[in-house]
Design a protein around this motif. Sequence first.
Motif, short mmCIF file in Angstrom:
data_model
loop_
_atom_site.label_atom_id
_atom_site.label_comp_id
_atom_site.label_asym_id
_atom_site.label_seq_id
_atom_site.Cartn_x
_atom_site.Cartn_y
_atom_site.Cartn_z
N GLU A 224 53.47 -37.38 77.03
CA GLU A 224 52.16 -37.54 77.66
C GLU A 224 52.17 -37.11 79.12
N GLY A 225 53.17 -36.35 79.52
CA GLY A 225 53.28 -35.96 80.92
C GLY A 225 54.19 -36.92 81.67
N VAL A 226 54.31 -36.73 82.99
CA VAL A 226 55.13 -37.61 83.82
C VAL A 226 54.62 -39.04 83.68
N LEU B 2 53.35 -41.82 84.68
CA LEU B 2 52.65 -42.50 85.77
C LEU B 2 51.45 -43.29 85.29
N ASN B 3 51.04 -43.07 84.04
CA ASN B 3 49.84 -43.70 83.51
C ASN B 3 50.19 -45.05 82.87
N PRO B 4 49.72 -46.17 83.43
CA PRO B 4 50.03 -47.48 82.84
C PRO B 4 49.57 -47.60 81.40
N GLU B 5 48.52 -46.86 81.03
CA GLU B 5 48.01 -46.95 79.66
C GLU B 5 49.01 -46.41 78.64
N GLU B 6 49.92 -45.53 79.09
CA GLU B 6 50.91 -45.00 78.16
C GLU B 6 51.87 -46.10 77.70
N LYS B 7 52.07 -47.13 78.52
CA LYS B 7 53.00 -48.19 78.18
C LYS B 7 52.66 -48.83 76.84
N VAL B 8 51.35 -49.01 76.59
CA VAL B 8 50.91 -49.63 75.34
C VAL B 8 51.33 -48.78 74.15
N ARG B 9 51.13 -47.47 74.27
CA ARG B 9 51.46 -46.57 73.16
C ARG B 9 52.98 -46.46 72.98
N LEU B 10 53.71 -46.46 74.10
CA LEU B 10 55.16 -46.34 74.02
C LEU B 10 55.78 -47.53 73.30
N VAL B 11 55.38 -48.75 73.67
CA VAL B 11 55.98 -49.92 73.04
C VAL B 11 55.53 -50.06 71.59
N PHE C 207 66.76 -47.36 69.27
CA PHE C 207 66.93 -45.96 69.63
C PHE C 207 65.54 -45.30 69.67
N MET C 208 65.30 -44.48 70.69
CA MET C 208 64.03 -43.76 70.74
C MET C 208 64.26 -42.36 71.28
N ILE C 209 63.58 -41.40 70.67
CA ILE C 209 63.53 -40.04 71.20
C ILE C 209 62.15 -39.84 71.79
N LEU C 210 62.11 -39.55 73.09
CA LEU C 210 60.87 -39.24 73.78
C LEU C 210 60.67 -37.74 73.66
N ARG C 211 59.73 -37.34 72.85
CA ARG C 211 59.58 -35.91 72.54
C ARG C 211 59.35 -35.09 73.81
N ASN C 212 60.06 -33.93 73.86
CA ASN C 212 59.99 -33.00 75.00
C ASN C 212 60.44 -33.66 76.30
N HIS C 213 61.22 -34.73 76.19
CA HIS C 213 61.53 -35.51 77.40
C HIS C 213 62.97 -35.98 77.43
N GLY C 214 63.42 -36.72 76.41
CA GLY C 214 64.79 -37.20 76.46
C GLY C 214 65.04 -38.35 75.51
N LEU C 215 66.06 -39.16 75.83
CA LEU C 215 66.54 -40.22 74.96
C LEU C 215 66.39 -41.59 75.62
N LEU C 216 66.27 -42.62 74.79
CA LEU C 216 66.17 -43.99 75.29
C LEU C 216 66.86 -44.92 74.31
N THR C 217 67.62 -45.87 74.86
CA THR C 217 68.17 -46.96 74.05
C THR C 217 67.90 -48.27 74.75
N CYS C 218 67.83 -49.34 73.96
CA CYS C 218 67.69 -50.67 74.54
C CYS C 218 68.51 -51.64 73.71
N ALA C 219 68.97 -52.71 74.36
CA ALA C 219 69.82 -53.68 73.67
C ALA C 219 69.88 -54.96 74.48
N SER C 220 70.53 -55.96 73.92
CA SER C 220 70.62 -57.26 74.59
C SER C 220 71.70 -57.29 75.65
N THR C 221 72.61 -56.30 75.66
CA THR C 221 73.65 -56.21 76.68
C THR C 221 73.77 -54.77 77.18
#
Length: 255
Positions: free
Chosen positions: A148-150, A152-161, A169-183
Amino acid sequence: MNNNSTPNVKDHVTEQEWQMRVNLAACYRLIASYGWDDLVFTHISARVPDTEDEFLINPYGLLFEEITASNLVKVNQAGEKVSSSAFDINPAGFTIHSAVHEARNDAHCVIHLHTSDGVAVSTQQQGLLPISQQSLFPLSNLAYHDYEGVALNPEEKVRLVADLGEANFMILRNHGLLTCASTVADAFLYMYIMQKACEVQIKAQSGGSTLTLISPQILAGIQAASKQVTKEANGDIAWPALLRKLRRTDPSFEE
């Protein structure tokens, strides 16, 4: 400002926060040592233990190899500093992290990278392919989020989560990689495995031959047991050894 001018904050935080700072600083150094950093861009964040809305993130402008336990910046959910620091943070960078932390109580650490192989796979319509053993772990609970571009748009947070759901594990299309965990250890291992899967995919595709896909039955079985599969990829298996390596090569991350 040189990070060496940052005062040691160990005596001003809880033991639990200090340990989180050490682990997070180590994660930054490891990302740099593997060549996965992107100058001063991309981020790794961690929730301050025993808090709901306080997080640690890198000072904007420092290389990952310069991050220490003391110069990490403590911010709130809005990205505002909640303790004294000579450094600022990148507000665009924290947008993604704050969204994940807020939506997922179990996401104590969030890693987001722009590696060449990760971005390359993120541009492919089929995304990550089931062509290696490494790929099976992220494919066990992998999510995608459209560009969705750089950020900066707080509204994107709703769609991302919403796209992330319960995935680690998440792939952010045209952007990169993301992981999250408890540690931090788990989030790093998840990223290591997904990055390795992307490297294998790009190398395999460059060979010019038809790729052999892992059977749908095996993939379906992995996905059905996704929570068990990812929990078995426990970062604590490798994390102590990685810390020992850092202490041998450059122990300044603990300052």
